[in-house]
Design an enzyme around this catalytic site. Structure first.
Site, PDB file in Angstrom:
ATOM      1  N   ASP A  65       0.848  -1.192   0.000  1.00 13.14           N
ATOM      2  CA  ASP A  65       0.000   0.000   0.000  1.00 13.14           C
ATOM      3  C   ASP A  65       0.893   1.255   0.000  1.00 13.14           C
ATOM      4  OD1 ASP A  65      -2.443   1.567   0.519  1.00 13.14           O
ATOM      5  OD2 ASP A  65      -1.624   1.795   2.540  1.00 13.14           O
ATOM      6  N   ASP A 111      -0.277   5.208   0.843  1.00 15.86           N
ATOM      7  CA  ASP A 111      -0.560   6.195   1.896  1.00 15.86           C
ATOM      8  C   ASP A 111      -0.675   5.507   3.258  1.00 15.86           C
ATOM      9  OD1 ASP A 111      -1.592   8.881   0.305  1.00 15.86           O
ATOM     10  OD2 ASP A 111      -2.062   7.041  -0.759  1.00 15.86           O
ATOM     11  N   ASP A 148      -1.664  -0.405   5.891  1.00 13.57           N
ATOM     12  CA  ASP A 148      -1.894   0.220   7.194  1.00 13.57           C
ATOM     13  C   ASP A 148      -3.341   0.160   7.623  1.00 13.57           C
ATOM     14  OD1 ASP A 148      -2.581   2.086   5.098  1.00 13.57           O
ATOM     15  OD2 ASP A 148      -2.811   3.600   6.654  1.00 13.57           O
TER      16      ASP A 148
HETATM   17  O1  LIG Z   1      -7.358   6.963   0.051  1.00 12.90           O
HETATM   18  C1  LIG Z   1      -6.422   7.188  -0.737  1.00 12.90           C
HETATM   19  O2  LIG Z   1      -6.487   8.073  -1.615  1.00 12.90           O
HETATM   20  C2  LIG Z   1      -5.155   6.381  -0.712  1.00 12.90           C
HETATM   21  O3  LIG Z   1      -5.101   5.394   0.255  1.00 12.90           O
HETATM   22  P1  LIG Z   1      -4.100   4.117   0.206  1.00 12.90           P
HETATM   23  O4  LIG Z   1      -2.804   4.530  -0.497  1.00 12.90           O
HETATM   24  O5  LIG Z   1      -3.901   3.840   1.657  1.00 12.90           O
HETATM   25  O6  LIG Z   1      -4.831   3.048  -0.557  1.00 12.90           O
HETATM   26 MG   LIG Z   2      -3.108   3.075   3.319  1.00 10.15          MG
END
Ligand SMILES: O=C(O)COP(=O)(O)O
Ligand SMILES: [Mg+2]
Length: 247
Positions: free
Chosen positions: A24, A26, A187
């Site tokens: 993942d 973010d 996360d």
């Molecule tokens: O919600 C987002 O834009 C990104 O979230 P993620 O990288 O944890 O999938």
């Molecule tokens: Mg994430």
């Protein structure tokens, strides 16, 4: 929960077969909450609406741009007004994000060494995020991480986002590794739900966002303090690394 250095059957055996990792973005590789906050506040200022705090935003991250914008609007406008304003607000949000992307972000500890260790161990790597693909690629390039991933999928790359298993299945297919031999590392509950539904092993890092809920509420196979600890565990499941297993 049991410590990794206790005798293990389940995940220990599975981890010996792990040939791919789907990571993942973010909250797992990059701390992006201040970018989201600045972007949303740019959008809200144009609407003359009350700004968001980073605490409010961190509870909304991980389910894609549409969810984020809709939730922020719903906390400030009536249901009808939220619907009426949504499409234009999302457009302005994406325009602001393109300007802000990477400006207020930081890499979490041991991300690069973790990816390097996974690559070194012959584990194939994909990044699957709900962030729009173009923003994800730009962010990974900013930190010199794009080169580790043979596949990068964004929230707009396939028809459905995490927690749907489709992006995970698409990534495994593109890597040429069956889901049963792949691990999803993230996360949030979304990552674990998507990974589980795809038939993958799932690992959680404890420092991200998880929709404002405690990570202990996530039904994954284990918690790894960093991506480097995840790599140690995947490369050598019986090494007694820092992983804590949820069984
Ligand atoms: O919600 C987002 O834009 C990104 O979230 P993620 O990288 O944890 O999938
Ligand atoms: Mg994430």
């Amino acid at each position: 929960m049991s410590r990794l250095d206790e005798p293990l059957a389940g995940i220990g055996a599975a981890a010996h077969r792990l040939r791919a990792a789907v990571v993942d973005l973010d909250g797992t590789m990059v701390d992006t909450v201040d970018d989201f906050t600045a972007t949303l506040n740019g959008m809200l200022a144009e609407l003359g609406a009350r700004p968001v705090s980073r605490e409010e935003v961190s509870g909304y991250i991980g389910k894609g741009s549409e969810h984020l914008v809709r939730t922020v609007l719903a906390a400030r406008f009536s249901a009808e007004e939220t619907e009426a304003r949504f499409a234009a607000a999302l457009d302005r949000y994406q325009a602001h994000y393109a300007e802000v992307n990477g400006r207020h972000t930081r890499l979490y500890p041991d991300v690069e060494p973790g990816l390097a260790a996974l690559a070194q161990a012959g584990v194939k790597l994909a990044c699957v995020t709900n962030k729009p693909h173009r923003f994800a690629v730009a962010l990974l390039e900013k930190y010199g991480l794009a080169r580790y991933f043979s596949v990068i999928l964004g929230g707009d790359s396939v028809a459905r986002k995490k927690p749907d298993p489709l992006p995970m299945l698409t990534a495994c297919n593109a890597l040429g590794v069956p889901p049963a031999e792949a691990v999803a590392i993230g996360d949030s509950e979304n990552d674990a739900l998507a990974g589980r539904a795809a038939g993958m092993t799932t690992l959680t890092v404890p420092y991200g966002y998880n929709h404002g809920k405690a990570i202990q509420t996530i039904n994954s196979d284990g918690i790894v303090p960093t991506l480097l600890e995840a790599a140690r565990f995947i490369a050598n499941p019986s090494s007694g690394s820092g992983a804590t297993l949820n069984r």
